[in-house]
Design an enzyme around this catalytic site. Structure first.
Site, PDB file in Angstrom:
ATOM      1  N   MET A 133      30.451  51.772  37.091  1.00  0.00           N
ATOM      2  CA  MET A 133      28.675  52.269  37.883  1.00  0.00           C
ATOM      3  C   MET A 133      29.057  52.575  39.288  1.00  0.00           C
ATOM      4  O   MET A 133      28.603  52.530  40.118  1.00  0.00           O
ATOM      5  CB  MET A 133      27.824  51.377  37.461  1.00  0.00           C
ATOM      6  CG  MET A 133      27.689  50.896  36.325  1.00  0.00           C
ATOM      7  SD  MET A 133      26.932  52.522  35.079  1.00  0.00           S
ATOM      8  CE  MET A 133      26.414  52.220  33.239  1.00  0.00           C
ATOM      9  N   CYS A 134      30.190  52.645  39.555  1.00  0.00           N
ATOM     10  CA  CYS A 134      30.565  53.115  41.456  1.00  0.00           C
ATOM     11  C   CYS A 134      30.704  54.960  40.652  1.00  0.00           C
ATOM     12  O   CYS A 134      30.874  54.774  39.769  1.00  0.00           O
ATOM     13  CB  CYS A 134      32.252  52.538  41.387  1.00  0.00           C
ATOM     14  SG  CYS A 134      32.330  50.232  41.469  1.00  0.00           S
ATOM     15  N   HIS A 135      30.376  54.754  42.051  1.00  0.00           N
ATOM     16  CA  HIS A 135      30.448  56.043  42.743  1.00  0.00           C
ATOM     17  C   HIS A 135      31.706  55.793  43.071  1.00  0.00           C
ATOM     18  O   HIS A 135      32.100  55.555  43.972  1.00  0.00           O
ATOM     19  CB  HIS A 135      29.200  56.182  43.894  1.00  0.00           C
ATOM     20  CG  HIS A 135      27.886  56.048  43.390  1.00  0.00           C
ATOM     21  ND1 HIS A 135      26.902  54.667  43.005  1.00  0.00           N
ATOM     22  CD2 HIS A 135      26.841  56.723  42.798  1.00  0.00           C
ATOM     23  CE1 HIS A 135      25.970  55.037  42.880  1.00  0.00           C
ATOM     24  NE2 HIS A 135      25.841  55.990  42.521  1.00  0.00           N
ATOM     25  N   MET A 158      33.554  47.364  46.220  1.00  0.00           N
ATOM     26  CA  MET A 158      33.847  46.875  44.408  1.00  0.00           C
ATOM     27  C   MET A 158      35.109  47.954  44.602  1.00  0.00           C
ATOM     28  O   MET A 158      36.651  47.581  44.463  1.00  0.00           O
ATOM     29  CB  MET A 158      33.071  48.366  43.838  1.00  0.00           C
ATOM     30  CG  MET A 158      32.149  47.570  43.080  1.00  0.00           C
ATOM     31  SD  MET A 158      32.244  45.714  42.903  1.00  0.00           S
ATOM     32  CE  MET A 158      33.332  45.920  41.219  1.00  0.00           C
ATOM     33  N   GLU A 159      35.280  48.821  45.779  1.00  0.00           N
ATOM     34  CA  GLU A 159      36.778  48.963  46.596  1.00  0.00           C
ATOM     35  C   GLU A 159      37.567  48.436  47.081  1.00  0.00           C
ATOM     36  O   GLU A 159      38.935  48.218  46.926  1.00  0.00           O
ATOM     37  CB  GLU A 159      36.447  50.624  47.276  1.00  0.00           C
ATOM     38  CG  GLU A 159      36.077  51.268  46.717  1.00  0.00           C
ATOM     39  CD  GLU A 159      34.840  52.021  46.575  1.00  0.00           C
ATOM     40  OE1 GLU A 159      33.500  52.587  45.405  1.00  0.00           O
ATOM     41  OE2 GLU A 159      33.990  50.462  47.134  1.00  0.00           O
ATOM     42  N   ASP A 172      53.580  41.356  38.384  1.00  0.00           N
ATOM     43  CA  ASP A 172      53.929  42.684  37.856  1.00  0.00           C
ATOM     44  C   ASP A 172      56.072  42.620  38.419  1.00  0.00           C
ATOM     45  O   ASP A 172      56.254  42.641  37.458  1.00  0.00           O
ATOM     46  CB  ASP A 172      53.780  43.612  37.380  1.00  0.00           C
ATOM     47  CG  ASP A 172      54.478  44.861  36.810  1.00  0.00           C
ATOM     48  OD1 ASP A 172      54.914  44.564  35.923  1.00  0.00           O
ATOM     49  OD2 ASP A 172      55.073  45.952  37.212  1.00  0.00           O
TER      50      ASP A 172
END
Length: 161
Positions: free
Chosen positions: A75-77, A117-118, A132
């Site tokens: 749902m992120c733009h 969110m970014e 990793d």
């Protein structure tokens, strides 16, 4: 109770319409961390990891992740970022065998939606990249906690943890 904006009238997921929102400068700062052992610490500090410069690669991964957030969080733009900065701090107590890297991402845009969110995606991908690159030495690394520390801009204004 506030209305959840990511659901339509039928209760189904929707991407929120931000076309009427005011464009402002928006920033977000997120933190995460990764606990490592002394062998990994020594490899990173001395540049001895066989896969390369761990923090340089992780920093690039965090920047790339911030730019790709809309591709992995449904749902992120998709937004135009004006800046992404990833930084590291060490928390080392050799007597207590504590070796921890704190990761901070600061993300900026000028737009109609925030960049929380970014920033959170950036620190998460940075920590995962460290994992990793170092997992061949030890798989006991612990990632987190991951959190939003600060955000500015938008109609809700500033958030400060």
């Amino acid at each position: 109770m506030s209305k959840l904006t990511h659901f339509n009238e039928q209760g189904r997921a929707q991407m929120v319409d931000i076309s009427e929102k005011k464009e402002t400068v928006r920033t977000a700062i997120a933190l995460s961390s990764i606990k490592i052992n002394q062998d990994i610490y020594d490899e990173i500090i001395n540049g001895k990891n066989k896969k390369g410069d761990v923090l340089a690669v992780a920093q690039i991964a965090g920047i790339m992740a911030a730019k790709q957030t809309a591709n992995i969080i449904p749902m992120c733009h998709p937004i135009s970022l004006t800046g992404v900065n990833i930084s590291f701090d060490w928390n080392v107590d050799e007597e207590a065998s504590i070796y921890e890297i704190t990761i901070q991402a600061e993300v900026k845009t000028k737009g109609s939606t925030g960049v929380e969110m970014e920033a959170l995606t950036a620190v998460s991908a940075t920590a995962l990249t460290i994992y990793d690159m170092c997992k061949a030495v030890d798989k006991n690394m612990i990632i987190g906690p991951t959190m939003l520390m600060n955000k500015t801009g938008g109609k809700n204004g500033e958030f400060l943890r």
